[in-house]
Design a protein around this motif. Structure first.
Motif, PDB file in Angstrom:
ATOM      1  N   ALA A 110       0.814  -1.214   0.000  1.00 24.09           N
ATOM      2  CA  ALA A 110       0.000   0.000   0.000  1.00 24.09           C
ATOM      3  C   ALA A 110       0.848   1.264   0.000  1.00 24.09           C
ATOM      4  O   ALA A 110       0.460   2.279  -0.587  1.00 24.09           O
ATOM      5  N   LYS A 111       1.998   1.234   0.655  1.00 22.68           N
ATOM      6  CA  LYS A 111       2.849   2.422   0.731  1.00 22.68           C
ATOM      7  C   LYS A 111       3.314   2.858  -0.653  1.00 22.68           C
ATOM      8  O   LYS A 111       3.258   4.047  -1.000  1.00 22.68           O
ATOM      9  N   VAL A 112       3.774   1.901  -1.461  1.00 18.89           N
ATOM     10  CA  VAL A 112       4.214   2.208  -2.825  1.00 18.89           C
ATOM     11  C   VAL A 112       3.025   2.656  -3.667  1.00 18.89           C
ATOM     12  O   VAL A 112       3.117   3.615  -4.441  1.00 18.89           O
ATOM     13  N   ALA A 113       1.884   1.984  -3.505  1.00 17.72           N
ATOM     14  CA  ALA A 113       0.682   2.336  -4.265  1.00 17.72           C
ATOM     15  C   ALA A 113       0.231   3.754  -3.943  1.00 17.72           C
ATOM     16  O   ALA A 113      -0.132   4.527  -4.843  1.00 17.72           O
ATOM     17  N   ALA A 114       0.265   4.120  -2.669  1.00 16.54           N
ATOM     18  CA  ALA A 114      -0.145   5.465  -2.262  1.00 16.54           C
ATOM     19  C   ALA A 114       0.780   6.519  -2.861  1.00 16.54           C
ATOM     20  O   ALA A 114       0.324   7.580  -3.307  1.00 16.54           O
ATOM     21  N   ALA A 115       2.080   6.237  -2.872  1.00 16.45           N
ATOM     22  CA  ALA A 115       3.045   7.185  -3.428  1.00 16.45           C
ATOM     23  C   ALA A 115       2.831   7.364  -4.928  1.00 16.45           C
ATOM     24  O   ALA A 115       2.837   8.493  -5.442  1.00 16.45           O
ATOM     25  N   LEU A 116       2.627   6.259  -5.640  1.00 21.61           N
ATOM     26  CA  LEU A 116       2.409   6.325  -7.086  1.00 21.61           C
ATOM     27  C   LEU A 116       1.104   7.036  -7.420  1.00 21.61           C
ATOM     28  O   LEU A 116       1.047   7.872  -8.331  1.00 21.61           O
ATOM     29  N   ALA A 117       0.044   6.724  -6.683  1.00 22.84           N
ATOM     30  CA  ALA A 117      -1.257   7.350  -6.932  1.00 22.84           C
ATOM     31  C   ALA A 117      -1.216   8.837  -6.611  1.00 22.84           C
ATOM     32  O   ALA A 117      -1.789   9.660  -7.335  1.00 22.84           O
ATOM     33  N   GLY A 118      -0.536   9.206  -5.521  1.00 21.45           N
ATOM     34  CA  GLY A 118      -0.428  10.610  -5.154  1.00 21.45           C
ATOM     35  C   GLY A 118       0.326  11.413  -6.190  1.00 21.45           C
ATOM     36  O   GLY A 118      -0.049  12.547  -6.521  1.00 21.45           O
ATOM     37  N   GLU A 119       1.401  10.831  -6.726  1.00 23.88           N
ATOM     38  CA  GLU A 119       2.172  11.533  -7.754  1.00 23.88           C
ATOM     39  C   GLU A 119       1.372  11.656  -9.046  1.00 23.88           C
ATOM     40  O   GLU A 119       1.397  12.694  -9.708  1.00 23.88           O
ATOM     41  N   LEU A 120       0.642  10.599  -9.409  1.00 23.78           N
ATOM     42  CA  LEU A 120      -0.200  10.654 -10.605  1.00 23.78           C
ATOM     43  C   LEU A 120      -1.274  11.722 -10.445  1.00 23.78           C
ATOM     44  O   LEU A 120      -1.523  12.520 -11.360  1.00 23.78           O
ATOM     45  N   GLU A 121      -1.901  11.752  -9.293  1.00 22.36           N
ATOM     46  CA  GLU A 121      -2.939  12.750  -9.029  1.00 22.36           C
ATOM     47  C   GLU A 121      -2.391  14.166  -9.173  1.00 22.36           C
ATOM     48  O   GLU A 121      -2.993  15.021  -9.841  1.00 22.36           O
ATOM     49  N   ALA A 122      -1.253  14.442  -8.547  1.00 19.86           N
ATOM     50  CA  ALA A 122      -0.653  15.779  -8.612  1.00 19.86           C
ATOM     51  C   ALA A 122      -0.245  16.132 -10.034  1.00 19.86           C
ATOM     52  O   ALA A 122      -0.461  17.259 -10.504  1.00 19.86           O
ATOM     53  N   LYS A 123       0.335  15.173 -10.734  1.00 20.44           N
ATOM     54  CA  LYS A 123       0.795  15.382 -12.107  1.00 20.44           C
ATOM     55  C   LYS A 123      -0.373  15.750 -13.026  1.00 20.44           C
ATOM     56  O   LYS A 123      -0.273  16.662 -13.856  1.00 20.44           O
ATOM     57  N   LEU A 124      -1.484  15.056 -12.880  1.00 22.55           N
ATOM     58  CA  LEU A 124      -2.643  15.311 -13.732  1.00 22.55           C
ATOM     59  C   LEU A 124      -3.379  16.574 -13.318  1.00 22.55           C
ATOM     60  O   LEU A 124      -3.896  17.315 -14.163  1.00 22.55           O
TER      61      LEU A 124
END
Length: 296
Positions: A110-124
């Motif tokens: 979950a930690k890696v998933a949260a980091a990836l999702a957070g970066e994708l969200e900010a990027k978009l």
């Protein structure tokens, strides 16, 4: 063989590796664009073996497609045809990234998933803001729904991350790690903004986001000191996302060479500096070159 792929093959065979390098800066409608998407990106993607690497790669390509739309729009060359193609390609990459992040989360990381999702969200999110402020800036490309999907995925992953470390010591370590991550990104963005060549406008917009991030980080540290690790974690994650948005916003403005007259004023409904995500509360004119059909 699709004509785009055929052109790409001819260019590669005739021009060697130099064509591949030159293609990296091409835009839709350019002669080398099929090389960029049909060869360069496919070859690079073939070397992304893990779900984490492939999720990050698709996240990057989703951003690239939006940046291409923005660049064409700034030149008044986007047109309905490329707007549709780029919008479709963007969605494919964004959906693929989200699916892989979901797989990572369900696999217990979950930690890696949260980091990836957070970066994708900010990027978009920052790209949605830019496109919304460019005249004829790809308004038909639905970025916001992908932002919401990424935000929901991030929240789910964060909840799982906190559940995995539900005990007091685990919650403390998780919150502390998130606070340190936010602090590091804030520091790196501030160092970037101090570099010579960053325009006043770019710096001002990024600093507004950094101010939000710093306030959230300070609140997180207060909660952490009070041993409210769950609240500290949430606030630190919001600080991290605000800092990421500041970073991406600066990078996009520099990459797109956006000047003061290129963007409209801030939309009154723009919640770019909101401290919480809304999901958290639980024609064909072609740019010079050849007009070819390619599989994005």
């Amino acid at each position: 063989m699709p004509i785009g792929a055929l052109i790409a093959l001819i260019v590669i065979l005739g021009g060697g590796g130099g064509a591949s390098i030159a293609a990296q800066g091409s835009l839709p409608g350019d002669a080398l664009y099929p090389v960029k998407v049909g060869i360069n990106e496919k070859v690079a993607g073939a070397f992304k073996f893990s779900d984490e690497a492939r999720a990050a790669w698709d996240s990057n390509l989703a951003g690239v497609r939006l940046d291409e739309a923005a660049k064409l729009a700034l030149e008044s060359r986007l047109g309905t045809d490329w707007e549709t193609k780029l919008g479709t390609a963007f969605k494919v990459h964004a959906d693929s990234a989200e699916a892989r992040i979901e797989k990572i989360k369900d696999g217990g990381n979950a930690k890696v998933a949260a980091a990836l999702a957070g970066e994708l969200e900010a990027k978009l999110r920052v790209r949605s803001e830019v496109l919304a402020r460019i005249k004829d800036g790809g308004k038909k490309i639905d970025v916001d729904s992908e932002v919401r999907d990424a935000a929901r995925l991030r929240v789910d992953a964060e909840d799982d991350e906190k559940s995995e470390e539900a005990d007091s010591e685990g919650g403390k370590n998780s919150a502390e790690g998130k606070i340190n991550a936010a602090s590091n990104v804030i520091a790196s963005v501030k160092a970037f903004l101090d570099k010579q060549g960053v325009s006043t406008t770019t710096k001002a917009e990024a600093q507004a986001k950094i101010s939000v991030a710093e306030k959230l980080l300070a609140d997180a540290q207060v909660k952490f000191s009070a041993a409210d690790y769950s609240a500290a974690f949430d606030l630190a994650q919001d600080a991290l996302r605000a800092a990421q948005e500041a970073r991406f916003s600066s990078e996009i403005r520099i990459d797109l060479k956006i000047g003061n007259d290129d963007l409209s004023g801030d939309d009154d409904d723009d919640d770019a500096t909101s401290t919480k995500s809304e999901d958290r509360g639980r024609n064909g004119e072609i740019r010079g070159g050849v007009n070819v059909d390619i599989d994005l």
